[in-house]
Design a protein around this motif. Structure first.
Motif, PDB file in Angstrom:
ATOM      1  N   GLU A  26       5.271  -0.157   3.495  1.00 16.52           N
ATOM      2  CA  GLU A  26       6.495  -0.084   2.706  1.00 16.52           C
ATOM      3  C   GLU A  26       6.184  -0.439   1.258  1.00 16.52           C
ATOM      4  N   GLY A  55       7.508  -0.774  -3.006  1.00 14.65           N
ATOM      5  CA  GLY A  55       8.654  -0.976  -3.886  1.00 14.65           C
ATOM      6  C   GLY A  55       8.154  -1.290  -5.280  1.00 14.65           C
ATOM      7  N   CYS A  56       9.057  -1.183  -6.275  1.00 12.58           N
ATOM      8  CA  CYS A  56       8.629  -1.492  -7.627  1.00 12.58           C
ATOM      9  C   CYS A  56       9.786  -2.077  -8.412  1.00 12.58           C
ATOM     10  N   GLU A  57       9.452  -2.688  -9.526  1.00 14.02           N
ATOM     11  CA  GLU A  57      10.460  -3.235 -10.416  1.00 14.02           C
ATOM     12  C   GLU A  57      10.061  -2.861 -11.848  1.00 14.02           C
ATOM     13  N   GLN A  67       2.920  -2.997  -2.295  1.00 13.26           N
ATOM     14  CA  GLN A  67       2.573  -2.130  -1.153  1.00 13.26           C
ATOM     15  C   GLN A  67       2.286  -3.056   0.016  1.00 13.26           C
ATOM     16  N   THR A  83       0.601  -7.088  -4.135  1.00  7.40           N
ATOM     17  CA  THR A  83       1.512  -7.011  -5.285  1.00  7.40           C
ATOM     18  C   THR A  83       0.693  -7.081  -6.559  1.00  7.40           C
ATOM     19  N   PHE A 109       9.116   8.741  -4.796  1.00  6.77           N
ATOM     20  CA  PHE A 109       9.601   7.390  -5.066  1.00  6.77           C
ATOM     21  C   PHE A 109       9.663   7.108  -6.565  1.00  6.77           C
ATOM     22  N   SER A 153      13.106   6.098  -8.442  1.00  9.24           N
ATOM     23  CA  SER A 153      13.280   4.829  -9.155  1.00  9.24           C
ATOM     24  C   SER A 153      13.627   5.080 -10.614  1.00  9.24           C
TER      25      SER A 153
END
Lengths: 257, 223
Positions: B18, B20-22, B37, B41, B211, B215
């Motif tokens: 999984e 994600g990002c910021e 991931q 990080t 993705f 985003s």
């Protein structure tokens, strides 16, 4: 910005199907670098159509592709550009900026505008300046000036007069007051013709404001506290929606009075 | 979504952890992003185009410097070699000729390393460069895969799986044609296994690019 003509018989289809998108669908949507834009060409008309590509779009042969991520905007009849949130300023000709004088060397002042290089400002580029009547500019002063030369190959140059030789609001300023930095998107919103933020700000209390397109804003109000309040509001209203901003402005004006 | 298919004599499990990002989480750099991931990080910050020292400046293009700091200890040879891989990928994707005699500095900090570190660094670097508004002619993403002792290809391995495998490969793929921009491999493998790994990574990169798109549209449509 640059102009180019689109030949009506040009074949825009190519093998990059996934990235190719019709430009009309994408107006108002976020696009990524590498996306190719296809323009609908009317084959019945034989005349050449001009298309203006603004910031964020580049031409590669006959294709127009996106080079920065942001929202694609369109203005009639043929202007397209990418609206992005950027913090670092890149000098462009004709833009008015706030600079800080960092050095005096001979006939030229070196001014820091927040870009990759310091800009040069000749002492003769002030209203009423001659070789004998030098302008009163010291190191550390704030100047509001306009770029006459700003490209990637040359050192940027500023002037404090317009083409008729008048100052037109430019020059040294800033006795008292506070200079702070915001993002370029907020500055463009403040400088747009019918800016709602400026109209809301006018209702709070009177103050002076100078906005530079390099992201720098100078404010001065009657007292130091009011100056700080305005600076804080401007720094924080970047990410607020209209309702949040109005509620904060309302609370501030109630507390001040 | 777990996919186990058998093609020829290879088996592969094509699932990424999984991610994600910021965006824009740091206030000082011109662009910043953090990419996660699984448990790995990485935090990335970009400054540029900014002033450059005369000794390092290039007359026709921007000078790109990459620094990667590990979670503990001083940066060593492994970090230096990763920095070079990342720098070459970024230079190929950025339009450096638009900003001659300037410098672009990319700083990466490993917050936690649980395998696929170079791939996570590449993804964080790409998001940070996009956030800073630097002109690029394509996007890139990093995908890591490992071949274990039985010959199964495992995508996005954890640190434990990397140690137990006989080959670990990281590829940087571009967004326009999904071609390989950079490859960094370790271990022993056959030419056929290499091609199979590249194909698996190319399929996985599509989800990463989707993705990126989601985003960015979430970020701009919120403002």
């Amino acid at each position: 910005m640059f102009l180019f003509a689109f030949h009506p018989e040009a074949n825009v289809a190519n093998s990059k199907e996934a990235m190719l998108c019709c430009v009309k669908e994408k107006i108002g949507e976020a696009v990524l670098p590498g996306d190719l834009l296809a323009f609908e060409i009317q084959k019945s008309e034989n005349k050449r159509e001009k298309l203006i590509c603004g910031p964020g779009l580049r031409r590669d042969g006959e294709d127009v592709f996106v080079c920065k991520s942001g929202i694609l905007r369109h203005k009639e009849p043929n202007l397209y550009w990418i609206d992005l949130q950027q913090r670092r300023y890149v000098p462009a000709k004709g833009e008015s900026v706030i600079g800080i004088v960092t050095a005096k060397s001979g006939d030229v002042f070196k001014v820091d505008v927040g870009g990759s290089e310091q800009a040069s400002l000749s002492y003769l580029a002030f209203e009423g300046a001659t070789k004998r009547n030098r302008p009163n500019v010291q190191v550390g002063d704030l100047v509001y000036a306009q770029f006459i030369i700003a490209n990637k190959d040359m050192e940027p140059e500023l002037v404090c007069i317009d083409s008729c030789g008048r100052a037109n609001g430019m020059g040294v300023f800033g006795a008292g007051g506070l200079l702070f930095k915001v993002s370029l998107g907020l500055v463009r919103k403040l400088l747009s013709p019918q800016s709602e933020i400026v109209k809301d700000l006018e209702k709070i209390f009177p103050f002076e404001m100078v906005i530079g397109l390099n992201g720098r804003i100078w404010v001065k109000a009657k007292t130091t506290q009011q100056t700080l309040i305005v600076a804080n509001i401007l720094e924080s209203c970047e990410n607020m929606t209209t309702e949040q901003r109005r509620s904060i402005f309302g609370r501030v004006s109630e507390n001040v009075l | 979504m777990m996919q186990v298919t058998q093609s020829g004599s290879f088996q592969h499990a094509a699932v990424l952890r999984e991610f994600g990002c910021e965006h824009s989480l740091l206030s000082r750099p011109d662009g910043s992003a953090s990419f996660v991931q699984g448990d790995t990080t990485v935090l990335a910050g970009v400054y540029g185009p900014a002033e450059v020292m005369v000794s390092k400046e290039s007359f026709d293009r921007a000078t790109l410097e990459v620094t990667l700091k590990p979670k503990v200890g001083m940066p060593g040879v492994a970090e230096r070699s990763k920095e070079q891989c990342i720098r070459q990928t970024c230079e190929a994707a950025l339009l450096t000729r638009l900003h001659p005699r300037t410098s672009i500095t990319l700083s990466l900090q490993t917050v936690h390393d649980d395998g696929a570190l170079l791939a996570c660094c590449l993804n964080a670097a790409c998001m940070a460069l996009m956030d800073a508004g630097l002109p690029m002619h394509c996007l890139f993403c990093g995908v890591c895969c490992a071949i274990d002792q039985q010959g199964t290809i495992k995508l996005d391995p954890t640190a434990r799986e990397e140690k137990e495998s006989r080959a670990v490969m990281t590829f940087a793929l571009d967004s326009t044609d999904c071609r390989v921009m950079m490859s960094s491999t370790k271990g022993s493998y056959t030419a056929a296994e290499l091609q199979q790994c590249i194909a698996v990574c190319q399929r996985a990169s599509e989800s990463i690019f989707q993705f990126y798109r989601d985003s960015v549209s979430r970020r701009y449509c919120k403002a």
